[in-house]
Design a protein around this motif. Structure first.
Motif, PDB file in Angstrom:
ATOM      1  N   ARG A   3       0.767  -1.245  -0.037  1.00 49.43           N
ATOM      2  CA  ARG A   3      -0.151  -0.066   0.059  1.00 49.43           C
ATOM      3  C   ARG A   3       0.844   1.362  -0.180  1.00 49.43           C
ATOM      4  O   ARG A   3       0.532   2.370  -0.699  1.00 49.43           O
ATOM      5  N   SER A  51       2.086   1.741  -3.427  1.00 48.99           N
ATOM      6  CA  SER A  51       0.929   1.964  -4.203  1.00 48.99           C
ATOM      7  C   SER A  51       0.245   3.179  -4.178  1.00 48.99           C
ATOM      8  O   SER A  51       0.017   4.075  -4.993  1.00 48.99           O
ATOM      9  N   ASP A  62       2.756   1.467 -10.289  1.00 45.83           N
ATOM     10  CA  ASP A  62       1.811   0.964 -11.115  1.00 45.83           C
ATOM     11  C   ASP A  62       1.868  -0.584 -11.209  1.00 45.83           C
ATOM     12  O   ASP A  62       1.041  -1.302 -11.267  1.00 45.83           O
ATOM     13  N   LEU A 121      -3.839  -5.435  -4.148  1.00 43.24           N
ATOM     14  CA  LEU A 121      -3.569  -4.556  -5.468  1.00 43.24           C
ATOM     15  C   LEU A 121      -4.895  -4.245  -5.972  1.00 43.24           C
ATOM     16  O   LEU A 121      -4.883  -3.256  -6.669  1.00 43.24           O
ATOM     17  N   TYR A 173      -6.883  -1.017  -5.821  1.00 44.01           N
ATOM     18  CA  TYR A 173      -6.654   0.485  -6.500  1.00 44.01           C
ATOM     19  C   TYR A 173      -7.203   0.449  -7.898  1.00 44.01           C
ATOM     20  O   TYR A 173      -7.587  -0.651  -8.360  1.00 44.01           O
ATOM     21  N   LYS A 202      -3.102  -2.662  -9.361  1.00 43.66           N
ATOM     22  CA  LYS A 202      -1.826  -2.641  -9.477  1.00 43.66           C
ATOM     23  C   LYS A 202      -1.581  -4.034 -10.189  1.00 43.66           C
ATOM     24  O   LYS A 202      -2.029  -5.060  -9.752  1.00 43.66           O
TER      25      LYS A 202
END
Ligand code: GLC
Length: 556
Positions: free
Chosen positions: A203, A206, A211, A263, A266, A270
């Motif tokens: 996190r 991110s 990316d 992931l 997001y 990601k």
């Protein structure tokens, strides 16, 4: 303004350029490449035509293993810059339309990590010890390591410590596991705090705008440490059925399912790519499944000789594998862990891995390389690969056609392999020599006196020399990466040549054709191919034929 695309599938056919930060560009003259150095070369990266950068570790580290010994997962090594420099680099990359992938090293921390320091300062059996693998030794006085497991870099995978707390303070005590260098203690992935902390790390980066992630040694995290530890005198996976105590255990996929949920918090989710050196079996597909990391490296082409049947069989199989896992395939010829591919292809045919290591140990003097052939093959292999559906992972300097620096003075070597094998295996420094940007500047434009010496022959390969030079390797990469954006549409291809042919020929659904002559003599162009439609060639162009060890790209 950010030109970055929000397409959630951007990674599926991306060209990803690996930067080994210490060796890319040095902005402050200390001889170590840094993050502002990366930012300063963004125009170069943009002109190269890549879609993403993957940065090898830039975290605080004693560099016992080139940064893969991480002291603090959520910071920048002061020699490489600051978090603000990181943010500036991300902004510059995104402005240029380039994504950023960072390396996560979850199998082990460095021995300077605060958790390991706390473990050393605590007594056996303490909660601080439980985040790593500490065991009593075997033998009457615990003088033998807990198992016969070898370290990947040579020597045993166990180091005994001197206790500093508890009743045995001051005496030799427990042993800890390190599959790699002594300075890289393995985490205990059965510990909830270890799992939680990596979610925090994912996190953290991110939120800073990265990316995607490249996951180091993804197949080793969860181990069977039940006593007695099972014997494993070789590191190889002999039977890949989930029973190996160290590698490719089923439980590792629970970890990655948890990572996928993080992931997917997001938008776009990601991306992640696993480094998992597991044999080709159904089990390998799991690392790339959408409910896990989503993509995995396959190193089959990297390990293959330059040969038609091998390349074609591997490409075909990897594409099927990718389809079966729901991922896209990945292609790699070089990275920071292997001898650069022009050198590999310049060794006599039939050379084995042992021959390669012997060649390195002989400082590259014997056998003599056929360099012209090595580069010719490397260029042909590159165009063969860049035409395939899937993601291409390129290693810094391959766009310059760099060879391995095989004759680094022994006194400059830094790879732990060299030390842990008592100077019998040279290791990976030869592919990590700082890049030559300019033939006329000090240190070839890299910055300060580099941490590994650059050879004189780098002058001929400098980016400045190749920039704008028709036919140079740099210009070939630039053209290929530009055209590739057009060529990559649907993720499929049709093989037009017979399986055993020395000239391998495939066509993408949009009509682009790629033809590689793996043979060492020119061959006729396949029937129906119009010479005037060849838009890119890895070697000299001939009317009506294709040169030896050459790839052609033919427009629809
Ligand atoms: C991976 C890295 C390599 C490193 C090792 C231990 O294989 O690519 O450079 O030495 O893991 O982290």
């Amino acid at each position: 303004m950010s030109r970055i695309s929000s397409d959630p599938t951007w990674w599926r056919q991306a060209a990803v350029y690996q930067i080994y930060p210490r060796s890319f560009a040095d902005s402050d003259g200390d001889g170590i490449g840094d993050l502002p150095g990366v930012t300063s070369r963004m125009a170069y990266l943009s002109a190269l035509g890549i879609d993403a950068i993957w940065l090898s570790p830039f975290y605080p580290s004693a560099l016992a293993d080139g940064g893969y010994d991480v002291d603090d997962y959520r910071n920048v090594d002061p020699r490489l810059g600051t978090l603000a420099d990181f943010d500036d680099m991300v902004t510059a990359a995104h402005t240029a339309g380039i994504k950023i992938i960072v390396d996560v090293v979850p199998n082990h921390s460095s021995n300077r990590h605060e958790w390991f320091q706390a473990a050393l300062a605590s007594a056996p059996g303490s909660p601080e010890r439980a985040r790593y693998h500490f065991f009593d030794g075997l033998g009457e006085n615990g003088e033998l390591p807990p198992s016969d497991w070898p370290s990947h870099f040579g020597g045993p995978a166990w180091t005994r410590i001197v206790e500093t707390a508890g009743p045995n303070a001051g005496s030799l005590g427990q042993w800890y596991l390190h599959l790699f260098a002594t300075e890289q203690p393995d985490f205990n992935w059965d510990h909830p705090e270890v799992r939680e902390d990596f979610h925090t790390t994912l996190r953290f980066w991110s939120d800073r705008g990265v990316d995607g992630f490249r996951i180091d040694v993804a197949h080793a995290l969860v181990k069977d440490m039940s006593l007695p530890l099972r014997s494993k005198p070789l590191l190889e996976i002999l039977v890949d059925d989930g029973t190996d105590p160290i590698f490719d255990r089923d439980e590792v996929h629970e970890v990655f399912a948890g990572w996928r949920s993080v992931l997917n918090e997001y938008d776009p989710p990601k991306a992640a790519v696993a480094e998992a050196w597991v044999p080709f079996t159904e089990r390998r597909l799991k690392y790339a499944q959408p409910s896990g990391l989503g993509q995995a490296f396959n190193f089959d082409l990297l390990q293959a000789p330059f040969a038609a049947v091998k390349f074609r069989t591997i490409a075909q199989r990897c594409l099927l594998e990718a389809e079966a896992s729901g991922a896209s395939s990945t292609w790699v010829f070089s990275n920071h862990d292997v001898v650069r591919h022009p050198s590999r292809y310049a060794l006599p045919d039939g050379s084995t891995h042992a021959d390669l290591e012997a060649w390195l140990l002989a400082d590259g003097a014997s056998p003599e390389l056929d360099s012209a052939r090595g580069l010719r093959r490397a260029r042909a292999a590159t165009l063969f690969m860049l035409g395939l559906p899937g993601s291409a992972y390129l290693y810094q300097g391959e766009e310059l056609g760099l060879f391995e620096v095989a004759d680094l003075p022994a006194s400059s070597l830094q790879d732990p392999t060299w030390f842990r094998t008592l100077n019998t295996v040279k290791g990976r420094d030869g592919c990590r020599v700082p890049l030559p940007w300019s033939d006329s500047e000090d240190n070839f434009g890299f910055g300060g006196g580099p941490w590994l010496p650059q050879p004189d022959w780098f002058a001929d390969f400098a980016a400045s020399v190749q920039d704008g030079t028709a036919g140079s390797t740099l210009e070939m990469y630039r053209s290929a990466l530009k055209i590739r954006r057009e060529l990559q549409s649907e993720e499929s291809l049709e093989w037009l040549s017979e399986p055993a042919a020395a000239v391998v020929h495939y066509r993408r659904p949009n009509g682009w054709e790629v033809i590689t002559n793996f043979g060492d003599a020119p061959a006729e162009l396949p029937f129906g191919v119009d010479h005037s439609q060849v838009v890119l060639s890895s070697g000299e162009l001939h009317v009506g034929s294709i040169g030896a060890e050459t790839t052609l790209w033919v427009a629809p």
